[in-house]
Enzyme design. Structure first.
Site, PDB file in Angstrom:
ATOM      1  N   ASN A  12      12.313   3.598 -21.139  1.00  0.00           N
ATOM      2  CA  ASN A  12      12.313   3.241 -22.613  1.00  0.00           C
ATOM      3  C   ASN A  12      11.114   3.860 -23.121  1.00  0.00           C
ATOM      4  O   ASN A  12      10.094   3.455 -22.984  1.00  0.00           O
ATOM      5  CB  ASN A  12      12.126   1.636 -22.778  1.00  0.00           C
ATOM      6  CG  ASN A  12      12.222   1.260 -24.080  1.00  0.00           C
ATOM      7  OD1 ASN A  12      12.526   2.102 -25.264  1.00  0.00           O
ATOM      8  ND2 ASN A  12      11.915  -0.100 -24.531  1.00  0.00           N
ATOM      9  N   TRP A  13      11.420   5.065 -23.880  1.00  0.00           N
ATOM     10  CA  TRP A  13      10.366   5.635 -24.902  1.00  0.00           C
ATOM     11  C   TRP A  13       9.955   5.053 -25.964  1.00  0.00           C
ATOM     12  O   TRP A  13       8.782   5.306 -26.587  1.00  0.00           O
ATOM     13  CB  TRP A  13      10.628   7.110 -25.003  1.00  0.00           C
ATOM     14  CG  TRP A  13      10.686   7.998 -23.733  1.00  0.00           C
ATOM     15  CD1 TRP A  13      10.944   7.717 -22.381  1.00  0.00           C
ATOM     16  CD2 TRP A  13      10.709   9.454 -23.962  1.00  0.00           C
ATOM     17  NE1 TRP A  13      11.030   8.753 -21.604  1.00  0.00           N
ATOM     18  CE2 TRP A  13      10.589   9.848 -22.537  1.00  0.00           C
ATOM     19  CE3 TRP A  13      10.609  10.534 -24.940  1.00  0.00           C
ATOM     20  CZ2 TRP A  13      10.574  11.238 -22.190  1.00  0.00           C
ATOM     21  CZ3 TRP A  13      10.454  11.624 -24.491  1.00  0.00           C
ATOM     22  CH2 TRP A  13      10.577  12.243 -23.108  1.00  0.00           C
ATOM     23  N   HIS A 100      15.466  -6.384 -26.615  1.00  0.00           N
ATOM     24  CA  HIS A 100      14.093  -6.192 -26.174  1.00  0.00           C
ATOM     25  C   HIS A 100      13.293  -7.059 -27.065  1.00  0.00           C
ATOM     26  O   HIS A 100      13.470  -7.327 -28.039  1.00  0.00           O
ATOM     27  CB  HIS A 100      13.795  -4.679 -26.363  1.00  0.00           C
ATOM     28  CG  HIS A 100      12.371  -4.214 -25.723  1.00  0.00           C
ATOM     29  ND1 HIS A 100      11.375  -4.588 -26.168  1.00  0.00           N
ATOM     30  CD2 HIS A 100      12.413  -3.761 -24.589  1.00  0.00           C
ATOM     31  CE1 HIS A 100      10.339  -4.020 -25.473  1.00  0.00           C
ATOM     32  NE2 HIS A 100      10.891  -3.531 -24.414  1.00  0.00           N
ATOM     33  N   GLU A 170      11.963  -9.089 -18.639  1.00  0.00           N
ATOM     34  CA  GLU A 170      10.559  -8.441 -19.011  1.00  0.00           C
ATOM     35  C   GLU A 170       9.430  -9.497 -19.389  1.00  0.00           C
ATOM     36  O   GLU A 170       9.928 -10.051 -20.436  1.00  0.00           O
ATOM     37  CB  GLU A 170      10.640  -7.492 -20.086  1.00  0.00           C
ATOM     38  CG  GLU A 170      11.232  -6.251 -19.665  1.00  0.00           C
ATOM     39  CD  GLU A 170      11.190  -5.032 -20.687  1.00  0.00           C
ATOM     40  OE1 GLU A 170      10.428  -4.174 -20.579  1.00  0.00           O
ATOM     41  OE2 GLU A 170      11.719  -5.182 -21.760  1.00  0.00           O
ATOM     42  N   GLY A 236       8.349   1.209 -19.591  1.00  0.00           N
ATOM     43  CA  GLY A 236       7.910   1.550 -20.823  1.00  0.00           C
ATOM     44  C   GLY A 236       7.147   2.917 -20.671  1.00  0.00           C
ATOM     45  O   GLY A 236       7.565   3.975 -20.626  1.00  0.00           O
ATOM     46  N   GLY A 237       5.806   2.870 -21.036  1.00  0.00           N
ATOM     47  CA  GLY A 237       4.649   3.908 -21.078  1.00  0.00           C
ATOM     48  C   GLY A 237       4.719   4.946 -20.216  1.00  0.00           C
ATOM     49  O   GLY A 237       4.703   6.087 -20.097  1.00  0.00           O
TER      50      GLY A 237
END
Length: 253
Positions: A12-13, A100, A170, A236-237
């Site tokens: 997930n950018w 999210h 998450e 994520g990152g």
């Protein structure tokens, strides 16, 4: 991770990435064949890059796909700035993240809104990646399973199958913080999610992939992917760099 459930590593950018980052995606594509026996790979760039990423994929058969980070529940209409699931699929998305925690917190999305978006993803022919997870305050109050159970019940539409749905757990307090729950904590929640899915959806629920997300990185991927009922990761990152993303996928059994 049960051998019968193939792993999925989804990146997930978020609100990151310009055209220059196409090089990172190309590097991911180049490294993907070596991981074909490990996991399916999915990258969800910002919508501005979705078509370009899809073009890079081409028509070749590979276990790599691109997806979107959110969608509107309606097919079309007077919704300035929004994108329908149909538009995203038309641009190349085969999966859409819904619910999210950042959408729930920043945009006030309720379980019913998330449910409608999941139904929209299905309507457009995309897989819905439905996110659930507790905040730090809810965790400290011992409410993790209550919160996750309530989100699952309210966010998942009837008719969920292993083909149209992925669930991502998450813990909100672990997203982007560098903190991760213990393997035992992850196992407890993932087993709870599996039980909820199986009770509601039967055999299909037993086969739905359950991803873990929250500060997943190359250094902890192998340990996390070995936890029972963890069928991959929502990253994520660490998904912004090809080397990190591929290293996480390499951590799958």
């Amino acid at each position: 991770m049960p051998a019968a459930i193939r792993a999925l590593i989804a990146g997930n950018w978020k609100m990151n990435g310009l055209k220059a980052q196409l090089a990172e995606f190309e590097a991911m594509l180049a490294g993907a064949p070596a991981l074909a026996d490990k996991a399916d790979l999915l990258v969800c760039p910002p919508a501005t890059l979705l078509h370009a990423f899809g073009q890079k994929l081409g028509n070749g058969a590979r276990s790599f796909a691109v997806g979107a980070q959110d969608c509107h529940a309606n097919v079309s209409g007077a919704h300035t700035g929004d994108l329908s699931a149909e538009m995203l699929v038309d641009a190349g998305a085969s999966a859409i993240i819904v619910g999210h925690s950042e959408r729930r917190a920043d945009h006030g999305e309720t379980d019913s809104v998330v449910r409608a978006k999941a139904e929209a993803a299905w309507r457009a022919g995309a897989v819905a990646i439905v996110c659930v997870g507790e905040t730090q305050a809810e965790r400290d109050a011992g409410q993790t399973l209550d919160v996750v159970g309530r989100q699952l019940a309210g966010s998942l539409p009837d008719g969920a199958t292993a083909e149209n749905t992925v669930v991502a757990y998450e813990p909100v307090w672990a997203i982007g913080t560098g903190l991760t729950p213990t393997a035992n904590d992850v196992e407890q929640v993932h087993k709870f999610i599996r039980d909820c899915l199986t009770k509601r959806f039967g055999g299909e629920g037993a086969a739905v992939r359950i991803l873990y997300g929250g500060s997943v990185k190359p250094s902890n991927a192998k340990e996390l992917m070995a936890v029972p009922e963890v069928n991959g990761a929502l990253v994520g990152g660490a998904s912004l760099k090809a080397a990190d993303f591929l290293a996480i996928a390499a951590g799958c059994p």
